[in-house]
Motif scaffolding. Sequence first.
Motif, PDB file in Angstrom:
ATOM      1  N   GLU A  11       0.705  -1.134   0.267  1.00 54.82           N
ATOM      2  CA  GLU A  11       0.029   0.036   0.051  1.00 54.82           C
ATOM      3  C   GLU A  11       0.686   1.309   0.233  1.00 54.82           C
ATOM      4  OE1 GLU A  11      -3.776  -1.439   2.723  1.00 54.82           O
ATOM      5  OE2 GLU A  11      -2.101  -1.031   3.613  1.00 54.82           O
ATOM      6  N   ASP A  12       0.097   2.613  -0.713  1.00 56.52           N
ATOM      7  CA  ASP A  12       1.005   3.857  -0.396  1.00 56.52           C
ATOM      8  C   ASP A  12       2.150   3.687  -1.208  1.00 56.52           C
ATOM      9  OD1 ASP A  12      -1.111   4.392   0.529  1.00 56.52           O
ATOM     10  OD2 ASP A  12      -0.942   4.142   2.441  1.00 56.52           O
ATOM     11  N   LEU A  13       2.876   2.487  -2.520  1.00 56.62           N
ATOM     12  CA  LEU A  13       3.175   2.552  -2.239  1.00 56.62           C
ATOM     13  C   LEU A  13       3.795   2.598  -4.906  1.00 56.62           C
ATOM     14  CD1 LEU A  13       5.904  -0.124  -0.482  1.00 56.62           C
ATOM     15  CD2 LEU A  13       6.145   2.201  -0.976  1.00 56.62           C
ATOM     16  N   ASP A  14       4.135   3.222  -5.445  1.00 54.45           N
ATOM     17  CA  ASP A  14       4.465   3.419  -6.645  1.00 54.45           C
ATOM     18  C   ASP A  14       5.039   1.650  -7.079  1.00 54.45           C
ATOM     19  OD1 ASP A  14       4.330   3.555  -9.251  1.00 54.45           O
ATOM     20  OD2 ASP A  14       7.102   4.222  -9.330  1.00 54.45           O
ATOM     21  N   GLY A  43      -1.319  -5.028  -5.930  1.00 53.13           N
ATOM     22  CA  GLY A  43      -0.575  -4.344  -4.904  1.00 53.13           C
ATOM     23  C   GLY A  43      -1.115  -5.277  -4.011  1.00 53.13           C
ATOM     24  N   THR A  65       9.836  -3.214   0.923  1.00 50.04           N
ATOM     25  CA  THR A  65       8.897  -1.426   0.707  1.00 50.04           C
ATOM     26  C   THR A  65       9.218  -0.869   1.971  1.00 50.04           C
ATOM     27  OG1 THR A  65       7.567  -2.733   3.200  1.00 50.04           O
ATOM     28  CG2 THR A  65       7.146  -3.320   0.685  1.00 50.04           C
ATOM     29  N   LYS A  69       9.677   3.531   1.109  1.00 54.02           N
ATOM     30  CA  LYS A  69       9.427   4.123   2.228  1.00 54.02           C
ATOM     31  C   LYS A  69       9.747   4.990   2.271  1.00 54.02           C
ATOM     32  CE  LYS A  69       4.438   1.393   3.717  1.00 54.02           C
ATOM     33  NZ  LYS A  69       4.248   0.488   3.952  1.00 54.02           N
TER      34      LYS A  69
END
Length: 333
Positions: A11-14, A43, A65, A69
Motif C-alpha cells: 500500500e501507498d507505494l509506486d 498491490g 517496502t 518508503k
Amino acid sequence: MNLSEVVLLIEDLDLVSFYGFNDANINGLRKAYPDVTITSRGGMVKINGDKKRVQEVKSKLEMMTKMLKKFGELTKGNMKDILSGGNPLLTKIKKDSKNAIVYGVNGKVVMPRTQNQKKMVDLSEDNDILFAIGPAGTGKTYTAVAMAVRALKLGAVSRIILTRPAVEAGENLGYLPGDMKDKIDPYLRPLYDALDDMIPPDKLALYMQNRVIEVAPLAFMRGRTLDHAFIILDEAQNTTETQLKMFLTRLGPSAKCIITGDLSQIDLPRRQQSGLIKSLNILSDINGIAVLKLSSSDVVRHRLVKEIIDAYDKNANQPIPKSQDNKSVENKD
C-alpha cells in the motif's frame, strides 16, 4: 514439509518501483527462491511454500517496502543486497549520515543528492552570500533551508529569515480571499513545506510564534537590519534591481545569506529586467560572494522534469512563428 501461505498488501507505494522495470525485482526474488510460489496481482503478493522459506521471502519483501518508503527508490544494488541477506536499509542510513546536512522529522536524513548540491553546501560554508541559480526541481530552496536549519541547531545563528517576492503570476492578489497573510501565504508555501520536513510541528509553531523563524514577503524587509541570522531569498529572479539592492544592503555583520533563482521563470512585467541578472553581472567577483549554477542534471523530482527542462532549453533559441509574434514575451535571460 510444513506448508504455509502468506499474503502481503503493498500500500501507498509506486508498484512499478516495487516490482521493478519489467518485474525485475519480483522475478529476481522468484529466481532466488525457486521452491516458493510467489504470485503478484496489483498491490497483493501471495507467497506459498515451506513455512521457513516463506518467512524468508516475506522478510525480503518487507525490506523492499521499507527501502521504498524511506528513500523513495529501490536500486539494483539494493535488490542484490536484499537477496544476498544484507540489510541495505542500515547500509544506506550509515552512508547518508556521513553526508547529512540535518536530520528532519521522524529521523529523515536531509542531504545533498547531487554533486552541485554538495557544492552548494560547501560554498555556503565558505562565503557569506551565495547565489544558487538553476531550473525548477534542482533542490535549491530545499538545500538552502536545510543549511539554515542546521545553522540554527548548531547555534551559529539565532534566527532564520525566509523571504520571497510576492510577484503575481497569472493571479491578482487583490482578488484572492482572506486577509493580507492569507493572500501572501501561497507565495511562501514552498518555504513552509521545506520547514515542515525538517522541524517537528510543535517546535516549528513555537519558533514561528517567537520569531526565531520568520517567513515573510520581500517588501517586509525594507528598513531592517538582518543580523545573527541565516537569510534565504527565494525566487530572486522576480525581484527588481531596486528590490534586490534593498535586500542585500539589509545584511548585518554576522548574517549568512543564500539567494536562489531560476532565470527561465521570470514573472516580472514585460521589459522590466530582473534584478538578479544585474546582481550576477556586477557582484560575482566580490570576495565572500559565490555563484553556483545548477542544471537539469541536478533535478531530483520526477525523471520527466529533467527531460522537460532540456526540451525547453533546446527550444529557447528557436524563432517564434510570425503568427504568434503578438503573443510573445521578451526573453530576459
